[in-house]
Design a protein around this motif. Structure first.
Motif, PDB file in Angstrom:
ATOM      1  N   UNK A 235       0.253   8.416  -0.950  1.00 53.83           N
ATOM      2  CA  UNK A 235      -0.207   9.886  -1.149  1.00 53.83           C
ATOM      3  C   UNK A 235       1.049  10.605  -1.492  1.00 53.83           C
ATOM      4  N   UNK A 236       0.995  11.469  -2.349  1.00 54.44           N
ATOM      5  CA  UNK A 236       1.987  12.373  -2.504  1.00 54.44           C
ATOM      6  C   UNK A 236       1.628  13.902  -2.094  1.00 54.44           C
ATOM      7  N   UNK A 237       2.232  14.765  -1.206  1.00 51.95           N
ATOM      8  CA  UNK A 237       1.404  16.108  -1.068  1.00 51.95           C
ATOM      9  C   UNK A 237       2.309  17.107  -1.660  1.00 51.95           C
ATOM     10  N   UNK A 238       1.353  17.770  -2.583  1.00 51.64           N
ATOM     11  CA  UNK A 238       2.108  18.731  -3.358  1.00 51.64           C
ATOM     12  C   UNK A 238       2.467  18.665  -4.595  1.00 51.64           C
ATOM     13  N   UNK A 239       1.554  18.978  -5.551  1.00 53.40           N
ATOM     14  CA  UNK A 239       1.742  18.742  -7.127  1.00 53.40           C
ATOM     15  C   UNK A 239       2.659  19.644  -7.628  1.00 53.40           C
ATOM     16  N   UNK A 240       4.079  20.088  -7.069  1.00 54.10           N
ATOM     17  CA  UNK A 240       4.871  20.545  -7.754  1.00 54.10           C
ATOM     18  C   UNK A 240       5.716  19.661  -8.734  1.00 54.10           C
ATOM     19  N   UNK A 241       6.735  20.098  -9.311  1.00 54.25           N
ATOM     20  CA  UNK A 241       7.489  19.143 -10.250  1.00 54.25           C
ATOM     21  C   UNK A 241       7.896  17.872  -9.927  1.00 54.25           C
ATOM     22  N   UNK A 242       8.442  17.943  -8.629  1.00 49.40           N
ATOM     23  CA  UNK A 242       8.968  16.923  -7.637  1.00 49.40           C
ATOM     24  C   UNK A 242       7.974  15.964  -7.243  1.00 49.40           C
ATOM     25  N   UNK A 243       6.745  16.509  -6.870  1.00 50.64           N
ATOM     26  CA  UNK A 243       5.800  15.817  -6.427  1.00 50.64           C
ATOM     27  C   UNK A 243       5.180  14.820  -7.532  1.00 50.64           C
ATOM     28  N   UNK A 244       4.991  15.507  -8.489  1.00 42.69           N
ATOM     29  CA  UNK A 244       4.388  14.946  -9.900  1.00 42.69           C
ATOM     30  C   UNK A 244       5.305  13.623 -10.281  1.00 42.69           C
ATOM     31  N   UNK A 245       6.631  14.167 -10.208  1.00 39.59           N
ATOM     32  CA  UNK A 245       7.752  13.003 -10.666  1.00 39.59           C
ATOM     33  C   UNK A 245       7.611  11.989  -9.890  1.00 39.59           C
ATOM     34  N   UNK A 246       7.679  12.176  -8.642  1.00 42.41           N
ATOM     35  CA  UNK A 246       7.838  11.043  -7.468  1.00 42.41           C
ATOM     36  C   UNK A 246       6.394  10.028  -7.765  1.00 42.41           C
ATOM     37  N   UNK A 247       5.096  10.804  -7.802  1.00 44.28           N
ATOM     38  CA  UNK A 247       3.959  10.037  -8.088  1.00 44.28           C
ATOM     39  C   UNK A 247       3.836   9.456  -9.227  1.00 44.28           C
ATOM     40  N   UNK A 248       4.359   9.997 -10.289  1.00 48.33           N
ATOM     41  CA  UNK A 248       4.727   9.437 -11.854  1.00 48.33           C
ATOM     42  C   UNK A 248       5.355   7.966 -11.702  1.00 48.33           C
ATOM     43  N   UNK A 249       6.604   7.902 -10.885  1.00 49.33           N
ATOM     44  CA  UNK A 249       7.240   6.747 -11.013  1.00 49.33           C
ATOM     45  C   UNK A 249       6.617   5.777 -10.121  1.00 49.33           C
ATOM     46  N   UNK A 250       5.790   6.129  -8.970  1.00 48.93           N
ATOM     47  CA  UNK A 250       5.338   5.139  -8.078  1.00 48.93           C
ATOM     48  C   UNK A 250       4.075   4.567  -8.779  1.00 48.93           C
ATOM     49  N   UNK A 251       3.349   5.434  -9.643  1.00 47.94           N
ATOM     50  CA  UNK A 251       2.339   4.741 -10.315  1.00 47.94           C
ATOM     51  C   UNK A 251       2.939   4.047 -11.471  1.00 47.94           C
ATOM     52  N   UNK A 252       4.027   4.456 -12.089  1.00 48.32           N
ATOM     53  CA  UNK A 252       4.662   3.548 -13.087  1.00 48.32           C
ATOM     54  C   UNK A 252       5.031   2.177 -12.696  1.00 48.32           C
ATOM     55  N   UNK A 253       5.253   1.989 -11.494  1.00 50.06           N
ATOM     56  CA  UNK A 253       5.764   0.994 -10.903  1.00 50.06           C
ATOM     57  C   UNK A 253       4.563   0.072 -10.475  1.00 50.06           C
ATOM     58  N   UNK A 254       3.336   0.613 -10.579  1.00 53.29           N
ATOM     59  CA  UNK A 254       2.019  -0.185 -10.237  1.00 53.29           C
ATOM     60  C   UNK A 254       1.388   0.050  -9.038  1.00 53.29           C
ATOM     61  N   UNK A 255       1.953   1.238  -8.379  1.00 50.70           N
ATOM     62  CA  UNK A 255       1.049   1.492  -7.359  1.00 50.70           C
ATOM     63  C   UNK A 255       0.124   2.465  -7.458  1.00 50.70           C
ATOM     64  N   UNK A 256      -0.995   2.358  -6.555  1.00 45.89           N
ATOM     65  CA  UNK A 256      -2.122   3.157  -6.604  1.00 45.89           C
ATOM     66  C   UNK A 256      -1.600   4.439  -5.775  1.00 45.89           C
ATOM     67  N   UNK A 257      -1.775   5.399  -6.655  1.00 46.51           N
ATOM     68  CA  UNK A 257      -1.181   6.889  -6.326  1.00 46.51           C
ATOM     69  C   UNK A 257      -2.140   7.873  -6.490  1.00 46.51           C
TER      70      UNK A 257
END
Lengths: 399, 538
Positions: B7-29
């Motif tokens: 879970x990423x807290x805060x959909x600012x640009x860094x949160x979104x970036x972080x979540x995008x990479x975790x999702x891209x790696x195959x995690x459920x985010x």
């Protein structure tokens, strides 16, 4: 000091020089490029024909964009002696000297010519803008420094018939002017300065007038040259001639230190073949300590003149020892139409005592979009590729 | 199923970036956002019908092109357009233009000082040397200098190598540079007050310091180290406002199966047996995940959404002492037409750039004095733009939007907290100052959004309204950001991470902290690194 530009200056990228109306009339190819903020043609009609005006008759090129500074004051000689690497006490009034100047690390800021008009009156002509550096260097000296780039118009008149042309312009005594000499003549209520200088290793002169007299000078010069093959040339033709002469060009053959971002990409005078301009006997000049250290430790680079086999100019080519070990790279390359030689200047990263008898250029060239590669043997030359006696003859020939 | 890998807290640009990479790696985010909209400080909102504001951050340069390319942001609608240039207007009716045409820029400097026109080359060369040093570190996790792990040693070796590559002289200068003031640094090159004032803005933006304060020279570098298409130091506009960056990142996240929940404020990060378990939302809903990444600043993360009992005392103390000072505000204005600035020649392209009205260090320092006295600057440093002169999407044709960043506005005032009246008075100060240069400006105003640090904190969630999620002072950079021992994106509780600008390399819309944090999380999970390396510009 402020420059007097109109606020509307932004409407043009580069500004016209005082000769612009004449240049624009002649320019067929619209080959304008920006030379230090000024419109300068790379060629008018044909580079090859313009080149041969330099070697065969009389070429005229607008030199006005050269950065020009007037240095006056009782400490002017001492100031230059402190700033540049050569011994300035030897430059007498009425003479011109070529020199380089360095930063404290002994790396070249720029090269240029120093005109000594009188005891306490000089002009510096440089490739790069130098006002700030002159101000920095002037600390403690009683000198007045004025930027004159815009106010002085200049033409370089080069070629075997250049004297014959100027001889028709009522410049009494010009035949006695020796290389690197200066003469002043009254000119339409002002003054025309003629120096026997140039960037071509040929017979030639440079003419300097106040900007308001520029077009008069151009017209009278071309009238005088009508029967002597006078021709306006652009910077491309001059660039061929200067490589034949073995002259280096800032920003082509070395990066001025104040523009060098990467470590070791700058050059000392020794590393660009200008060690002969460095007088370490002088007790104090900017960069001296570093240059003494370099002299003891050895330089990182050396600049060489290369005579290259074949006829494919080695633009930007790598140079190898024995086709194997990288030695450096070409900085300027041309086919010499006069010497019929494939010539280049190259910067090599080798120790001073390293043999240079097995150098090869890896040359890429294109024919109808097909790329070819050849290995061409290179021979290091000590002398300029072109250095005719007429360059120095005084009185000069009329040809 | 209310359970995620992360879970990423805060959909600012860094949160979104972080979540995008975790999702891209195959995690459920899952990314949870308090506001009903995403973006954090990278947001575009229509607050007046027909006008899109770029409400907080307003220009882009630091956004790493490696990430842009890697996450296909172009496909997801992002376009960053350089605007070129800028101008500082003086009260005498003159100005100093920074034209994108380098010859015009030089002439413009020479119009004020021939010396400074030359000095600009020397200055640019030196700043570029420092940029070349610092840029490779943007997408690297800072080395821990106390660690002997092979990776830290190799990163320290890399740091040493980069320092060596600066050259001897430059190394001395560079070390000085980190603690110098912007005024001292510029004094070493320039003589003209106007030139120095014009160049000093980048050392002050977002920073509760004046031009003579040590540390401001680095802040300038922080604004020069980005690039647009390789032009280091150049800035541009995100088409559609900075919200387009968040939107594109959200697109990338969703492309890889990530979920976004807006209007979902987190009450606490849940910890059991010293392990992260998930989050609990303010409504009481619990969401499970073994990994929780906070995109909030360090103060907010550790002092508001974590139970102090779960944290080491040291971290609590560091969080309390973390410097995150409020110093800037923002006005976004809908204009009925194009504001005139009669002291610029007709057709002058400078109006498309950033506009400034502070012309010497004295004014800038007095602005800081006002801040110290607990009030907003009476003649503020403003960095204003009319993005609609470049970007046709932000207002109806012929109409304009103005974005005005205002420096030296305190988080709390000497006479107490912010009130709506004081906010209006602050906005009026800024509008009055600009109106002295633009006679039709006030008449064109249709709507104004005024944001003091109070609104920025309340609406965006940045403590004290600090735009960098923590002061960019030397003691809070590299391996000390946010705290010593916690610079590698891992929190003090297993499974808890930080990914905001509160971490290295700090503030600005770079997406680098979010990416670097993803790299560490993937490493801890034993997953393949999919975050980009830097392009390796040489």
């Amino acid at each position: 000091m402020r420059a007097q530009y109109d606020k509307e200056h932004f409407r043009q990228h580069s500004l016209p020089t005082p000769f612009h109306p004449r240049l624009a009339e002649l320019s067929q190819g619209s080959s304008w490029h920006c030379w230090k903020g000024h419109l300068s043609p790379a060629y008018f009609e044909n580079v090859e024909l313009e080149y041969f005006a330099i070697r065969n008759a009389c070429s005229v090129m607008d030199l006005s964009p050269m950065c020009k500074y007037r240095i006056r004051g009782q400490d002017a000689e001492a100031f230059f002696d402190r700033m540049v690497t050569r011994d300035m006490s030897k430059l007498k009034p009425g003479r011109v000297g070529y020199s380089v100047w360095c930063n404290d690390q002994g790396k070249v800021i720029d090269d240029g010519t120093i005109f000594r008009f009188a005891e306490h009156d000089y002009r510096l002509c440089a490739y790069e803008r130098q006002y700030e550096w002159l101000k920095i260097s002037a600390a403690g000296f009683e000198v007045d420094i004025t930027e004159q780039t815009e106010e002085i118009a200049a033409l370089t008149v080069q070629g075997p018939t250049s004297f014959a042309v100027l001889n028709k312009m009522d410049l009494p005594g010009l035949e006695t002017l020796k290389p690197f000499g200066i003469m002043h003549f009254p000119y339409h209520g002002g003054e025309l300065m003629v120096s026997r200088t140039g960037f071509t290793a040929d017979l030639g002169y440079e003419l300097w007038v106040e900007a308001s007299k520029a077009l008069t000078l151009w017209d009278e010069l071309f009238e005088a040259g009508r029967h002597h093959g006078i021709r306006a040339i652009g910077t491309d033709a001059l660039d061929i001639a200067r490589v034949e002469a073995g002259f280096i060009q800032a920003a082509d053959d070395f990066t001025p230190a104040n523009h060098t971002i990467r470590k070791d990409h700058d050059r000392s005078p020794f590393e660009i073949g200008l060690g002969w301009l460095v007088n370490l006997e002088k007790p104090n000049f900017t960069g001296r300590k570093a240059l003494i250290r370099e002299k003891e430790k050895g330089s990182r680079y050396r600049l060489v003149k290369l005579d290259i086999d074949g006829n494919k100019p080695a633009h930007a080519s790598y140079i190898f020892h024995d086709r194997k070990k990288l030695a450096g790279a070409v900085t300027s390359a041309v086919w010499s139409p006069t010497c019929k030689q494939n010539i280049a200047l190259a910067s090599l990263e080798v120790a001073a005592d390293h043999p240079l008898d097995d150098l090869w250029a890896e040359v890429y060239y294109q024919r109808e979009l097909h790329w070819n590669r050849v290995w061409l043997r290179c021979r290091v030359q000590d002398k300029p590729f072109w250095n005719p006696p007429r360059r120095r003859a005084t009185p000069p020939g009329l040809f | 199923m209310n359970s995620y890998d992360a879970i990423v807290i805060g959909a600012g640009h860094n949160g979104l970036t972080n979540a995008a990479y975790l999702a891209k790696s195959g995690l459920k985010v899952l990314i949870v956002e308090r506001n009903p909209y995403i973006g954090g400080a990278s947001v575009s909102r229509e607050l007046h019908e027909g006008w899109i504001y770029t409400n907080c951050s307003y220009v882009s340069s630091l956004l790493r092109p490696e990430i842009y390319r890697d996450l296909n942001l172009a496909k997801h609608g992002l376009q960053v357009v350089p605007f070129g240039g800028g101008v500082t207007l003086t009260q005498s009716g003159d100005y100093l233009g920074s034209y994108s045409n380098d010859e015009a820029r030089r002439r413009e400097y020479a119009r004020h000082s021939l010396h400074d026109a030359d000095a600009l080359d020397r200055f640019s060369t030196d700043v570029m040397r420092y940029c070349r040093f610092i840029r490779p570190f943007l997408l690297r996790t800072p080395a821990d200098p106390t660690s002997f792990r092979p990776r830290d040693l190799s990163e320290l070796f890399f740091l040493g190598k980069k320092l060596y590559e600066l050259g001897e002289e430059e190394l001395y200068e560079f070390i000085r540079f980190f603690t110098m003031s912007i005024a001292e640094f510029l004094d070493e090159y320039f003589e003209c007050e106007l030139v120095k004032a014009a160049l000093s803005g980048s050392g002050l933006i977002g920073t509760a310091l004046g031009p003579y304060s040590p540390g401001t020279a680095y802040v300038l570098l922080h604004h020069y180290m980005g690039d647009i298409d390789g032009n280091v130091g150049e800035w541009g506009l995100a088409r559609g406002g900075m919200g387009s960056i968040a939107k594109a990142l959200a697109g990338a996240l969703q492309e890889h199966g990530g979920e976004i929940r807006t209007g979902a404020p987190v009450a606490q990060i849940r910890v059991r047996n010293a392990r992260t378990k998930g989050v609990v939302l303010e409504g009481g809903e619990e969401i499970d995940a073994p990994i929780v990444v906070s995109n909030l600043d360090a103060k907010r993360t550790f002092l508001t959404i974590m139970d102090p009992k779960d944290l080491p005392d040291e971290v609590l103390e560091r969080a309390r002492n973390f410097k995150i000072t409020g110093s800037s505000g923002k006005l976004n204005i809908a204009l009925d037409g194009r504001p005139e600035f009669p002291q610029l020649p007709a057709g002058c392209p400078l109006l498309k750039g950033d506009l400034h009205i502070t012309e010497n260090f004295e004014q800038l320092e007095r602005g800081y004095d006002d801040w110290k006295n607990g009030t907003w600057s009476k003649w503020p440093y403003v960095d204003m733009m009319i993005p609609t002169l470049t970007d046709p999407t932000m207002a109806p044709p012929g109409k304009h939007m103005m974005s005005i960043f205002v420096q030296h506005c305190p988080a709390t005032l000497a006479d107490g907290g912010w009130t709506p009246d004081k906010r209006e008075a602050f906005g009026q100060t800024v509008i009055d100052a600009i109106a002295t240069f633009s006679p039709n400006f006030k008449d064109l105003i249709l709507h104004t959004e005024i944001r003091t640090p109070h609104e920025i904190e309340a609406e965006v969630g940045l403590t004290a309204g600090n735009i960098f999620q923590g002061d960019l002072s030397f003691d809070q950079l590299m391996f000390n950001r946010p705290f010593p021992g916690y610079a590698q994106y891992r929190g003090p509780v297993k499974g808890m991470y930080m990914c905001g600008s509160t971490t290295h390399p700090g503030g600005g819309v770079s997406a680098a902290p979010g990416t670097n944090a993803a790299r560490e999380i993937l490493a801890d999970l034993g997953r393949k690194n999919i975050t980009p390396e830097d392009f390796g510009d040489d």
